[in-house]
Scaffold this motif. Structure first.
Motif, mmCIF file in Angstrom:
data_model
loop_
_atom_site.group_PDB
_atom_site.id
_atom_site.type_symbol
_atom_site.label_atom_id
_atom_site.label_comp_id
_atom_site.label_asym_id
_atom_site.label_seq_id
_atom_site.Cartn_x
_atom_site.Cartn_y
_atom_site.Cartn_z
ATOM 1 N N VAL A 101 31.322 41.602 47.160
ATOM 2 C CA VAL A 101 30.959 40.939 48.408
ATOM 3 C C VAL A 101 29.459 40.673 48.456
ATOM 4 C CG1 VAL A 101 30.804 41.248 50.919
ATOM 5 C CG2 VAL A 101 32.928 41.809 49.711
ATOM 6 N N THR A 102 28.674 41.651 48.033
ATOM 7 C CA THR A 102 27.218 41.478 48.001
ATOM 8 C C THR A 102 26.824 40.282 47.148
ATOM 9 O OG1 THR A 102 26.757 43.828 48.401
ATOM 10 C CG2 THR A 102 25.054 42.557 47.261
ATOM 11 N N PHE A 112 42.784 45.086 53.444
ATOM 12 C CA PHE A 112 42.818 44.909 51.995
ATOM 13 C C PHE A 112 44.135 45.402 51.412
ATOM 14 C CE2 PHE A 112 38.257 44.950 52.847
ATOM 15 C CZ PHE A 112 37.827 43.879 52.076
ATOM 16 N N ALA A 113 44.624 44.668 50.430
ATOM 17 C CA ALA A 113 45.807 45.093 49.699
ATOM 18 C C ALA A 113 45.549 46.453 49.049
ATOM 19 C CB ALA A 113 46.150 44.056 48.626
ATOM 20 N N PRO A 114 46.606 47.260 48.826
ATOM 21 C CA PRO A 114 46.396 48.572 48.224
ATOM 22 C C PRO A 114 45.818 48.518 46.819
ATOM 23 C CG PRO A 114 48.732 48.073 48.417
ATOM 24 C CD PRO A 114 48.002 47.043 49.211
ATOM 25 N N THR A 115 46.076 47.446 46.097
ATOM 26 C CA THR A 115 45.416 47.282 44.808
ATOM 27 C C THR A 115 44.546 46.034 44.841
ATOM 28 O OG1 THR A 115 45.706 47.080 42.403
ATOM 29 C CG2 THR A 115 47.439 46.137 43.784
ATOM 30 N N VAL A 116 43.240 46.261 44.771
ATOM 31 C CA VAL A 116 42.258 45.190 44.619
ATOM 32 C C VAL A 116 41.833 45.266 43.160
ATOM 33 C CG1 VAL A 116 40.058 44.233 45.382
ATOM 34 C CG2 VAL A 116 41.537 45.436 47.016
ATOM 35 N N HIS A 117 42.367 44.394 42.334
ATOM 36 C CA HIS A 117 42.321 44.588 40.888
ATOM 37 C C HIS A 117 41.278 43.703 40.217
ATOM 38 C CE1 HIS A 117 44.734 40.865 40.314
ATOM 39 N NE2 HIS A 117 45.327 41.236 41.428
ATOM 40 N N GLY A 118 41.008 44.031 38.959
ATOM 41 C CA GLY A 118 40.029 43.302 38.174
ATOM 42 C C GLY A 118 39.357 44.242 37.189
ATOM 43 N N VAL A 119 38.552 43.670 36.305
ATOM 44 C CA VAL A 119 37.867 44.469 35.283
ATOM 45 C C VAL A 119 36.952 45.483 35.952
ATOM 46 C CG1 VAL A 119 36.275 44.394 33.332
ATOM 47 C CG2 VAL A 119 37.991 42.590 33.611
ATOM 48 N N GLY A 120 37.127 46.758 35.605
ATOM 49 C CA GLY A 120 36.326 47.815 36.196
ATOM 50 C C GLY A 120 37.010 48.553 37.325
ATOM 51 N N ASP A 121 38.222 48.146 37.700
ATOM 52 C CA ASP A 121 38.944 48.786 38.798
ATOM 53 C C ASP A 121 39.263 50.238 38.447
ATOM 54 O OD1 ASP A 121 40.597 49.453 40.915
ATOM 55 O OD2 ASP A 121 42.318 48.291 40.172
ATOM 56 N N ALA A 173 39.086 38.616 47.040
ATOM 57 C CA ALA A 173 38.793 39.438 48.217
ATOM 58 C C ALA A 173 37.365 39.201 48.699
ATOM 59 C CB ALA A 173 38.997 40.915 47.884
ATOM 60 N N ALA A 174 36.430 39.107 47.776
ATOM 61 C CA ALA A 174 35.028 38.885 48.154
ATOM 62 C C ALA A 174 34.848 37.523 48.814
ATOM 63 C CB ALA A 174 34.135 38.997 46.922
ATOM 64 N N ARG A 175 35.523 36.520 48.287
ATOM 65 C CA ARG A 175 35.417 35.176 48.872
ATOM 66 C C ARG A 175 36.032 35.157 50.267
ATOM 67 N NH1 ARG A 175 38.885 31.050 47.778
ATOM 68 N NH2 ARG A 175 39.652 32.235 45.968
ATOM 69 N N LEU A 176 37.130 35.866 50.437
ATOM 70 C CA LEU A 176 37.759 35.946 51.754
ATOM 71 C C LEU A 176 36.803 36.552 52.783
ATOM 72 C CD1 LEU A 176 41.342 37.014 52.607
ATOM 73 C CD2 LEU A 176 39.449 38.144 53.758
ATOM 74 N N VAL A 177 36.091 37.605 52.409
ATOM 75 C CA VAL A 177 35.144 38.230 53.338
ATOM 76 C C VAL A 177 34.075 37.226 53.752
ATOM 77 C CG1 VAL A 177 33.366 39.996 53.571
ATOM 78 C CG2 VAL A 177 35.559 40.577 52.521
ATOM 79 N N ARG A 178 33.557 36.478 52.794
ATOM 80 C CA ARG A 178 32.523 35.487 53.131
ATOM 81 C C ARG A 178 33.062 34.433 54.089
ATOM 82 N NH1 ARG A 178 31.749 30.528 51.242
ATOM 83 N NH2 ARG A 178 32.978 30.842 49.339
ATOM 84 N N LEU A 179 34.254 33.950 53.842
ATOM 85 C CA LEU A 179 34.835 32.937 54.722
ATOM 86 C C LEU A 179 35.126 33.505 56.107
ATOM 87 C CD1 LEU A 179 37.287 31.251 52.194
ATOM 88 C CD2 LEU A 179 35.182 30.262 53.119
ATOM 89 N N ALA A 180 35.592 34.749 56.156
ATOM 90 C CA ALA A 180 35.876 35.376 57.443
ATOM 91 C C ALA A 180 34.611 35.562 58.261
ATOM 92 C CB ALA A 180 36.567 36.723 57.226
ATOM 93 N N LEU A 181 33.510 35.804 57.596
ATOM 94 C CA LEU A 181 32.234 35.960 58.287
ATOM 95 C C LEU A 181 31.904 34.709 59.086
ATOM 96 C CD1 LEU A 181 29.808 37.950 58.539
ATOM 97 C CD2 LEU A 181 28.773 36.753 56.615
ATOM 98 N N ALA A 187 51.293 44.833 48.091
ATOM 99 C CA ALA A 187 50.506 43.599 48.004
ATOM 100 C C ALA A 187 49.364 43.832 47.022
ATOM 101 C CB ALA A 187 49.964 43.232 49.376
ATOM 102 N N ALA A 188 48.802 42.752 46.514
ATOM 103 C CA ALA A 188 47.690 42.846 45.568
ATOM 104 C C ALA A 188 46.753 41.666 45.761
ATOM 105 C CB ALA A 188 48.204 42.881 44.124
ATOM 106 N N VAL A 189 45.505 41.841 45.360
ATOM 107 C CA VAL A 189 44.534 40.752 45.416
ATOM 108 C C VAL A 189 43.475 40.975 44.350
ATOM 109 C CG1 VAL A 189 42.997 41.861 47.114
ATOM 110 C CG2 VAL A 189 43.074 39.363 46.971
ATOM 111 N N HIS A 190 43.034 39.899 43.733
ATOM 112 C CA HIS A 190 41.944 40.031 42.763
ATOM 113 C C HIS A 190 40.630 40.236 43.503
ATOM 114 C CE1 HIS A 190 39.085 38.961 39.547
ATOM 115 N NE2 HIS A 190 40.013 39.480 38.767
ATOM 116 N N ARG A 191 39.768 41.027 42.909
ATOM 117 C CA ARG A 191 38.488 41.382 43.540
ATOM 118 C C ARG A 191 37.676 40.153 43.921
ATOM 119 N NH1 ARG A 191 33.614 43.082 40.307
ATOM 120 N NH2 ARG A 191 32.229 44.329 41.643
ATOM 121 N N SER A 192 37.647 39.140 43.079
ATOM 122 C CA SER A 192 36.865 37.938 43.373
ATOM 123 C C SER A 192 37.428 37.197 44.580
ATOM 124 C CB SER A 192 36.836 37.007 42.153
ATOM 125 O OG SER A 192 38.149 36.564 41.824
#
Length: 297
Positions: A16-17, A156-165, A200-208, A193-198
């Motif tokens: 998100v940062t 957030f979905a219980p698994t927010v997945h991606g490299v480094g999870d 999820a971060a984009r969703l936060v920005r749009l929700a802002l 449910a699941a969501v890729h980390r990228s």
């Protein structure tokens, strides 16, 4: 926009940062440790030293920000009630600082509902009060829509997945290697449910920018993945057999994660997509598993 982000160096928060900074926001990130502070500074964020146990410091940072994105949480499964009380105190401090300003307050929530079936954004959390799940934080925060804040629950979905999870799916892979088999609970018909980390971060920005006050947004890319299919994907990648674990043996087999893996945590994302103009574009959970993101060690 100057955005105060708690959990800014964490798994979701660091994504998100980067997302916010890439879109010209100024991030002030909460850092408890020297390593977290260094990581935030390297990412281009301003560092605010402190932690969730210091509500006065949280209030100061919130009061001087144009928006708050609260992603930190004490994941203490040995004393989850205490973690919930800490969460509630942190929420009260930051929401109090924003009261009457009309500023956005986005905060991490979860999909646990205890209501069964696929959760929708219209369904309120059943958890109320300081001794309930996550300190009843979702309902508490959303109530500030009537007090001059723009609160938005990001479930957030219980698994927010991606490299480094290092989260739930990583733990399931590790247990599979330890046990010599990829397991699921009972018939394996409960879904996550699941969501890729990228995404999820984009969703936060749009929700802002776009989410209405008092709304619930679902950070969900895939709405329902059967637990037996997750186990099958892990087994196929790790070269292990796939087995059913009786519900009464789930705790012994899986440890603390057994209860979560055997519970329903599916969710719709229809309202979120329509409200934010968001659509997931990152890899699916099965694609990440097949690509070796979860080696089980």
């Amino acid at each position: 926009m100057r955005v105060f982000v708690t959990g800014a160096s964490g798994w979701i928060g660091s994504a998100v940062t980067h997302e916010l900074i890439a879109h010209d926001h100024k991030v002030v990130g909460l850092a408890r440790s020297d390593s977290s502070a260094a990581a935030l500074a390297a990412a281009g964020a301003t560092v605010h030293r402190g932690d969730l146990e210091d509500p006065d410091s949280l209030a100061v940072a919130a009061a001087t920000a144009d928006a708050v994105v609260h992603l930190a949480f004490k994941h203490d499964f040995d004393d989850f009630a205490a973690a919930g009380r800490t969460e509630r105190a942190a929420l009260l401090a930051m929401l109090g600082a924003l009261e009457g300003t009309g500023r956005p307050f986005l905060f991490a929530s979860g999909l646990a509902s205890g209501q069964g079936g696929r959760l929708t954004e219209e369904q309120a959390s059943p958890f109320e009060g300081p001794d309930s799940m996550r300190g009843g934080g979702e309902n508490l925060a959303l109530s500030y829509a009537e007090r001059g804040v723009r609160p938005v629950a990001i479930r957030f979905a219980p698994t927010v997945h991606g490299v480094g999870d290092g989260g739930f799916t990583a733990r399931l892979a590790a247990i599979a290697v330890e046990r010599g088999a990829a397991g699921y609970v009972g018939e394996g018909t409960t879904s996550w449910a699941a969501v890729h980390r990228s995404d999820a971060a984009r969703l936060v920005r749009l929700a802002l920018d776009r989410a209405p006050a008092g709304s619930r947004m679902h950070a969900v890319g895939e709405e329902a993945i059967a637990s037996r299919d997750i186990a099958a994907a892990l087994g196929a990648h790790l070269g292990l057999p796939v087995v059913s674990v009786a519900p009464e043996a789930a705790a012994a087999h899986f440890g603390w994660i057994g209860h979560f893996f055997g519970s329903e945590a599916s969710a719709s994302n229809q309202i979120t997509r329509e409200t934010l103009g968001w659509a997931p574009t990152g890899p699916t959970l099965f694609e990440d598993i097949a690509a070796g993101v979860y080696p089980g060690r």
